[in-house]
Scaffold this active site. Sequence first.
Site, PDB file in Angstrom:
ATOM      1  N   HIS A  68      37.029  41.153  52.225  1.00  0.00           N
ATOM      2  CA  HIS A  68      37.961  40.670  51.202  1.00  0.00           C
ATOM      3  C   HIS A  68      39.245  40.072  51.792  1.00  0.00           C
ATOM      4  O   HIS A  68      40.350  40.339  51.304  1.00  0.00           O
ATOM      5  CB  HIS A  68      38.295  41.802  50.223  1.00  0.00           C
ATOM      6  CG  HIS A  68      37.100  42.288  49.432  1.00  0.00           C
ATOM      7  ND1 HIS A  68      36.057  41.479  49.068  1.00  0.00           N
ATOM      8  CD2 HIS A  68      36.793  43.522  48.934  1.00  0.00           C
ATOM      9  CE1 HIS A  68      35.161  42.181  48.385  1.00  0.00           C
ATOM     10  NE2 HIS A  68      35.576  43.419  48.304  1.00  0.00           N
ATOM     11  N   GLU A 125      31.457  40.115  40.840  1.00  0.00           N
ATOM     12  CA  GLU A 125      32.376  39.254  41.571  1.00  0.00           C
ATOM     13  C   GLU A 125      31.721  37.892  41.772  1.00  0.00           C
ATOM     14  O   GLU A 125      30.867  37.738  42.637  1.00  0.00           O
ATOM     15  CB  GLU A 125      32.716  39.899  42.914  1.00  0.00           C
ATOM     16  CG  GLU A 125      33.330  41.287  42.772  1.00  0.00           C
ATOM     17  CD  GLU A 125      33.072  42.160  44.002  1.00  0.00           C
ATOM     18  OE1 GLU A 125      33.556  41.843  45.090  1.00  0.00           O
ATOM     19  OE2 GLU A 125      32.344  43.176  43.861  1.00  0.00           O
ATOM     20  N   HIS A 180      38.103  41.286  41.318  1.00  0.00           N
ATOM     21  CA  HIS A 180      37.399  42.532  41.612  1.00  0.00           C
ATOM     22  C   HIS A 180      37.577  43.579  40.506  1.00  0.00           C
ATOM     23  O   HIS A 180      37.782  44.755  40.780  1.00  0.00           O
ATOM     24  CB  HIS A 180      37.886  43.080  42.952  1.00  0.00           C
ATOM     25  CG  HIS A 180      36.888  43.911  43.684  1.00  0.00           C
ATOM     26  ND1 HIS A 180      36.351  45.062  43.154  1.00  0.00           N
ATOM     27  CD2 HIS A 180      36.323  43.753  44.903  1.00  0.00           C
ATOM     28  CE1 HIS A 180      35.510  45.581  44.047  1.00  0.00           C
ATOM     29  NE2 HIS A 180      35.467  44.802  45.114  1.00  0.00           N
TER      30      HIS A 180
END
Length: 364
Positions: free
Chosen positions: A116, A331, A190
Amino acid sequence: MSTNDPPAARLTSEKTLFGTLPNGSKVDKYTFRNGRQMEVSIIPYGGIIQSILVPDRNGQVADVVLGFDTLEDYIQPHPYFGAIIGRYGNRIAQGRFTLNGKQYQIPINDGPNALHGGPEGFEKKLWQTTPIEDSDSVGVELSYLSPDGEMGFPGNLTATVRYTVHPENELRIQYSAVTDQETIVNLTNHTYFNLAGAGSGTVLDSVALINADRFTPINQLLIPTGELLEVKGTPLDFTTPTAIGTRIRVDYPQLKYAEEKEGGYDFNWILNHPGDLQALATRVTDPSSGRTIEMYTTEPGVQFYSGNFLNGTLKGKQGLTYAHWGGFCFEAQHYPDSVNHPHFPPTELAPGEKYSQTTIFKFA
Ligand code: GLA
């Protein structure tokens, strides 16, 4: 207008102080209502979706996203609740990639990999805000300039995320980004959903549909092997609506890579209609409340994550704790580690080009 027509939606917005960062910056909470019982709150720290209230089949409203009541809790380590992910959603193997013959290193934060966007991703940034108000939506535009070299990524990247709430119980997320040097970008959000209400238990009974015939299998470190596999005959087949819990524990090695002990979903599905915002990407229904969420996206993939790393210890909103498998994430994104797989849809962005993505979450 017939008497059966729903009353015209009244879109409203409200701004309240949510908290103060250690550096003294004030963080507001923006709350948007659509006059039809949908209410969405956004905080510019992390671009976080802090709450989404929607009615059930009897008009009973519940908050269906996991998160916290205070800014202090969001500053502590947490599993990306509601946050904007950038510059690069999901994993980059060993945090390493090559662009124009030059090697780049993103600091690793997930075993040997970068996850991420590295340890200080977009989920920890305070975004600039501009209110949005037009005839059929209300919301906020967030922007953030990620300086050249931040978390090892090349180029000054200006990212913009527009959150808008619409009368049809729809939350729209429009992302864009531009750079002054060739770089890579893969943005997503998220949010963890639990349609029975955040903190009400697991999502195993929720029935999911994923409009995808294939997925990208992973190795033990959750890095794509590069294959594109058919979901048919595997517990990843959600082409017909199936409860999340039905096959989560079956003895299928990929499920154990995602969660060693009990199994779990944490994979990228290859959507059947990439780029088509009209095509349904995913749908989840909670049989107990009747609440349904649909996702539409321009992205080619979706990471469906079943909250495997939640373990009941984290205390969320209203003091409720979040059970193992207590929320699911969809996502919308490009495939993980795309930058190291030339046959995956590309994530490179050059000066003069514009990254854009639209993802819609629609509730019923
Ligand atoms: C993504 C990843 C998961 C996990 C969560 C956050 O879904 O694929 O492995 O890291 O984010 O905990």
